[in-house]
Design an enzyme around this catalytic site. Structure first.
Site, PDB file in Angstrom:
ATOM      1  N   PRO A   2     -72.523  15.469 -42.132  1.00  0.00           N
ATOM      2  CG  PRO A   2     -72.284  13.564 -43.432  1.00  0.00           C
ATOM      3  CD  PRO A   2     -72.807  14.040 -42.110  1.00  0.00           C
ATOM      4  CD  GLU A   3     -74.771  20.707 -42.077  1.00  0.00           C
ATOM      5  OE1 GLU A   3     -75.735  20.906 -42.842  1.00  0.00           O
ATOM      6  OE2 GLU A   3     -74.894  20.587 -40.857  1.00  0.00           O
TER       7      GLU A   3
END
Ligand SMILES: [Zn+2]
Length: 274
Positions: A2-3
């Protein structure tokens, strides 16, 4: 992984449901993720009201008013974490490690690789050691070309690993660094300190636009995102360079090249990026 855009979309997806609600109970099925989950966390959170959900870098900060005092639940999704809102009677699956149970819904953390973080901090979140070391927010008004120009003076480091240094700027992962540099026409190997002010301005604008487009892309499906039972990983971005080794550049047709920088693959167009 997840960014920043996925974390921001998770935050926005939770906002309509959780602030104002009280935590009935907390279920911890795995006592240690990246860090040990404080054993007293369920007690602290029992009856606590969530008053806001903020974000700093890739940390979600749940402001809580509790019977044992106010503070912040600090949550990081690590390598593989995702958050979902599920009905309270939904049976947990194998990697569902933490639940915050509210009256009408359960916030469930799934984290197969267990690199996530769930902590409690009694004071202001910016004083927490994990948060205090974080650099500037690229989507904040303070981040612009002048800031980037000043921050990179006398830095001989290539620009791309510098962009990914969370002590300087938070939330620019490998994909977003590569795509932003392509958009700005800057070679990833360019020494940071050699960038002119106008190039810093182009780069800051490219970073902001790239991240914002990803947030917007996720935001259009935000309801599905937090209610989905499928994997909530990275958004499907239309990448111009990332992952496109040897494919023709979308702008000039030259094959996209890949080099290693700091152990990471860097994709770039040798003609468009100088
Ligand atoms: Zn090109």
């Amino acid at each position: 992984m997840p960014e920043l855009p996925e974390v921001e979309v998770s935050r926005r997806g939770l906002l309509p449901y959780l602030p104002g609600q009280s935590i009935v109970r907390t279920v911890v099925r795995a006592p240690k993720l990246r860090h040990e989950i404080p054993p007293d966390l369920p007690g602290r959170l029992a009856g606590a009201r969530v008053t806001a959900i903020d974000r700093r870098g890739k940390y979600l900060l749940f402001a809580c008013e509790g019977r044992q005092g106010n503070g912040y639940l600090i949550l990081h999704l690590g390598m593989s974490g995702s958050l979902r809102l599920v009905p309270n009677d939904t049976p947990p699956q194998k990697h569902d490690h933490v639940d915050l149970v509210f009256a009408d819904t359960t916030l469930r953390l799934r984290d197969p690789r267990r690199f996530g973080t769930v902590l409690w901090h009694a004071g202001p979140p910016e004083a927490h050691p994990l948060i205090a070391v974080l650099g500037i927010e690229p989507l904040s008004p303070a981040f612009d070309g002048d800031w980037l120009y000043a921050a990179t003076r006398k830095r001989k480091t290539p620009i791309k690993p510098l962009l990914m240094d969370s002590h300087l700027i938070v939330g620019i992962g490998n994909i977003y660094a590569a795509e932003s540099l392509f958009r700005a026409g800057i070679a990833p190997t360019c020494p940071a300190g050699s960038l002119s002010r106008p190039r810093c301005q182009r780069l800051a604008a490219a970073i902001r636009a790239t991240l914002q487009e990803a947030v917007d892309a996720g935001g259009s499906s935000v309801r599905d995102y937090v209610h989905s039972d499928g994997g909530a990983g990275s958004f499907q971005l239309a990448c111009a360079v990332y992952g496109r080794q040897d494919a023709p550049c979308t702008a000039c047709g030259v094959p996209i090249r890949v080099v290693r920088q700091g152990g990471r693959a860097t994709f770039f167009c040798p003609r468009c990026q100088r």
